[in-house]
Design an enzyme around this catalytic site. Structure first.
Site, PDB file in Angstrom:
ATOM      1  N   TYR A 101       0.448   4.139  -4.412  1.00  0.00           N
ATOM      2  CA  TYR A 101       1.345   3.080  -3.936  1.00  0.00           C
ATOM      3  C   TYR A 101       1.811   3.443  -2.529  1.00  0.00           C
ATOM      4  O   TYR A 101       2.330   4.537  -2.297  1.00  0.00           O
ATOM      5  CB  TYR A 101       2.570   2.952  -4.856  1.00  0.00           C
ATOM      6  CG  TYR A 101       3.592   1.945  -4.356  1.00  0.00           C
ATOM      7  CD1 TYR A 101       4.514   2.281  -3.366  1.00  0.00           C
ATOM      8  CD2 TYR A 101       3.623   0.647  -4.851  1.00  0.00           C
ATOM      9  CE1 TYR A 101       5.440   1.362  -2.886  1.00  0.00           C
ATOM     10  CE2 TYR A 101       4.549  -0.289  -4.384  1.00  0.00           C
ATOM     11  CZ  TYR A 101       5.440   0.081  -3.403  1.00  0.00           C
ATOM     12  OH  TYR A 101       6.346  -0.835  -2.933  1.00  0.00           O
ATOM     13  N   GLU A 189       3.554  -4.006   1.086  1.00  0.00           N
ATOM     14  CA  GLU A 189       3.113  -3.160  -0.032  1.00  0.00           C
ATOM     15  C   GLU A 189       1.609  -3.142  -0.163  1.00  0.00           C
ATOM     16  O   GLU A 189       0.961  -4.198  -0.095  1.00  0.00           O
ATOM     17  CB  GLU A 189       3.641  -3.732  -1.358  1.00  0.00           C
ATOM     18  CG  GLU A 189       5.039  -3.324  -1.710  1.00  0.00           C
ATOM     19  CD  GLU A 189       5.439  -3.822  -3.094  1.00  0.00           C
ATOM     20  OE1 GLU A 189       6.346  -3.204  -3.664  1.00  0.00           O
ATOM     21  OE2 GLU A 189       4.858  -4.813  -3.583  1.00  0.00           O
TER      22      GLU A 189
END
Lengths: 375, 289
Positions: A101, A189
């Site tokens: 991530y 993201e």
């Protein structure tokens, strides 16, 4: 302001961030043709402005153009959180070895931009934050210094399996940072950021939210705006320069100031009623805005009463009153109207309303009670 | 007494020749604020009413010895106006402007902090010490001098709260709007500390709303550091999650920033929370002379 995955992917490419090969389709046949380019091995992904597409079945791994066509047909017929899916992104099915991530957002409490990095990619970051916060690394950025490469490298070294991978990740993070700053983003993201079987690092998903206050600086970002992010009333409100959110009730509200508008909705609920909307007409004074606000309230068939609560500071009561009278004269107001007008130029405003046959309430509580009774 | 501004504060108006700047400079003067001049680049040497206009804040401060600036400048230019005020040596800067990008506000916040400057706002109505000094757009007549400190994220909701206090004979020492943006120059805690240390303030009313954690942090601070009674009101109980409710900072994000959480934080800290704005004076009455 939100954009679709495919739009975010395009921006990533512009900034030199490697992404999974993918193309957009809005017809099942086109999805099949794209899958063909990937030898049939693809992932068909619903394009949605909200989350929840995975849970809704909006992401399907396929092994042939025929399967891609079927998957696309099903997904293009879906609604995700009430919004119809109009496009799918057909991405190459890649051999995923590792998932990470990578994110950048604004830490409101620290008042700084923050990198968020985790070795647990492909899962919901909020769940991870709740259950395993130690798996999340945060690196804040001092605004006048820019990102600290050493700290990023150290964090990456703790997350990635070797120094070459960590270096690639830092490179990607710096490119993400440049995009974040240059386009006034509020969230960026990559989840998951994947290592493929051939050792490449790619963004297998892309999410970018823009700071609404920053869009005026970037006409190219404004061009990315998707009207379907808003309901039709919200769109009309945007065009009129009004702040508006649809709600479920039947008391249409026109208030100046967001805090007062929220409080008005709250007090309506407290006295047993339900607001049809949040609408902030305030900011500066403009009778035309009031006319627009009245039109939007009236366009909601559920609204049975109109409550106008104005406390004039920078907003002038006579301007508001003139706007209400203009609305009555030009379009007519068939609903009962309860008006509470107080503050800058209140005497003038009340006089204008009185002459036009409107009755005003003195206090907010009185106005809300009248509105709830009038439903 | 009061905090931040009083009868001696000398105020400059940045953006004085604009529509809002000129209107509110006149209202501030009418209220009795010592407005000593204004700044609009390119209009130096002109007059705004009886007030001198300067090209730069630095020139204005030199001439007028102002110690505070209020900014009525559009979002596009507001950050440079804030920076200019800080560079000119002013120690109190009140920014009314709505719409400043978050990334710019991050810089403004740290620049002010690093230079020891008290930045109030942006996207706020300003600061008023009733009877002494009005720096902002709030309607003067609803205020009355007194001993209740008011600190709020809202504009017009603050007026509603103040109006209710005034009609119930609770005057205010100072009222500060900290603004509706996600990043504010000054938060609740610093102002609560100032009120705690101000002999002219007997009790405090805090007006919060959904979004962020300012209220929860304030609740912790109150529990640990304050003796003076605080009453709270939190707007946005009926706001749907995920939607920006007007204010850039008023958004329930991933379950965080709800009104319920803030109300609970205050109640756990022994701070009563009013259900409606007009309940506030009733609560204040229960613990104030």
């Amino acid at each position: 302001m939100k954009i679709y995955e495919y739009q975010a992917m395009a921006l990533f490419k512009e900034y030199g961030i490697d992404v999974v090969p993918a193309e957009l389709a809005d017809k099942p046949g086109d999805a099949a043709a794209i899958a063909e380019k990937f030898a049939g091995k693809a992932v068909v992904k619903a394009q949605a402005l909200t989350g929840g597409r995975g849970k809704a079945g909006g992401i399907k791994i396929v092994r042939s153009p025929g399967e891609a066509k079927d998957a696309a047909r099903k997904i293009l017929a879906m609604d995700i959180k009430g919004a119809p899916v109009k496009k799918v992104l057909v991405a190459e099915a890649i051999d995923i070895l590792e998932e990470y991530y990578l994110g950048i957002t604004v830490d409101r409490a620290a008042k700084k931009v923050v990198f968020v990095l985790s070795g647990s990619g492909g899962v919901e970051i909020e769940e991870l934050a709740k259950n395993s916060p130690e798996k999340i690394h945060k690196i804040h950025v001092n605004p006048f210094d820019g990102p600290d490469k050493k700290r990023l490298a150290a964090a990456a070294a703790g997350v990635f399996k070797d120094s070459a991978s960590a270096e690639k990740a830092v490179d990607a993070m710096l490119k993400m940072y440049r995009l974040f700053i240059e386009k006034d983003c509020s969230l960026l993201e990559i989840n998951p950021y994947v290592k493929t079987g051939s050792g490449e690092f790619l963004a297998a998903d892309a999410k970018i939210n823009f700071d609404d206050n920053g869009v005026f600086k970037h006409p190219e970002v404004e061009k990315l705006r998707n009207p379907e992010e808003y309901s039709s009333q919200e769109l009309s409100a945007r065009r009129a320069g009004l702040s508006f959110v649809s709600m479920a009730g039947n008391i249409g509200c026109i208030v100046n100031g967001a805090g007062l508008a929220m409080a008005t909705m709250d007090v309506i609920k407290f006295f047993g009623g339900e607001a049809a909307n949040f609408l902030d007409v305030g900011g500066s004074s403009n009778p035309a805005k009031v006319l627009d606000a009245v039109k939007i309230i009236l366009s909601n068939k559920k609204a049975k009463v109109m409550l106008i609560n104005i406390f004039g500071g920078i907003t002038r009561c006579d301007d508001i009153a003139n706007g209400i009278v203009m609305a009555k004269e030009r379009i007519g107001i068939k609903l009962p109207v309860i008006i509470r007008l107080i503050g800058t130029n209140q005497e003038k405003g009340r006089e204008i309303l009185g002459k036009a046959g409107f009755v005003t309430a003195e206090t907010m509580t009185e106005a809300v009670k009248k509105a709830v009774r009038a439903v | 007494m009061s905090i931040l501004v009083d009868e001696n504060t000398k105020v400059l108006v940045q953006g004085i020749t604009g529509r809002d700047g000129s209107f509110h400079a006149a209202r501030m003067l009418e209220y009795g604020t010592k407005v000593v001049g204004g700044v609009t680049p390119g209009k130096g040497g002109e007059k705004a009413g009886a007030l001198p206009v300067f090209n730069t804040v630095r020139e204005a401060v030199e001439e007028t010895k102002a110690d505070c600036s209020v900014i009525y400048v559009p979002a596009r230019f507001a950050s440079s106006a804030v920076k200019e005020a800080i560079d000119a040596g002013l120690k109190l800067v009140v920014c009314i402007t709505e719409g400043i990008p978050v990334l710019e506000m991050i810089e403004n916040y740290h620049y002010a902090k690093d230079n020891g400057v008290r930045l109030i706002g942006p996207n706020c109505p300003g600061v008023i010490s009733p009877g002494k000094c009005k720096v902002g757009i709030m309607p003067g007549p609803i205020h009355a001098p007194g001993r209740i400190g008011v600190v709020s994220r809202s504009g017009t909701l603050t007026y509603e709260v103040v109006y209710n206090l005034t009609v119930n004979k609770f005057g205010q020492s100072t009222c500060i709007g900290i603004g509706g943006d996600a990043i504010a120059g000054t938060g609740f805690i610093d102002l609560l500390s100032m009120f705690e240390g101000d002999p002219g303030t007997e009790a405090v009313v805090l007006v919060g709303e959904i979004g962020g954690e300012e209220e929860e942090l304030a609740a912790d601070h109150i529990r640990a550091n304050m003796k003076k009674p605080v009453t709270a009101f939190i707007s946005g109980r009926s706001a749907p999650p995920g939607k920006r409710m007007g204010h850039a900072g008023a958004i329930i994000s991933q379950g965080k920033g709800t009104a319920e959480a803030k109300i609970k934080a205050f109640k756990d800290a022994g701070v009563p929370v009013a259900d409606t704005p007009d309940e506030i004076p009733k609560i204040v009455k229960s613990y104030v002379s």
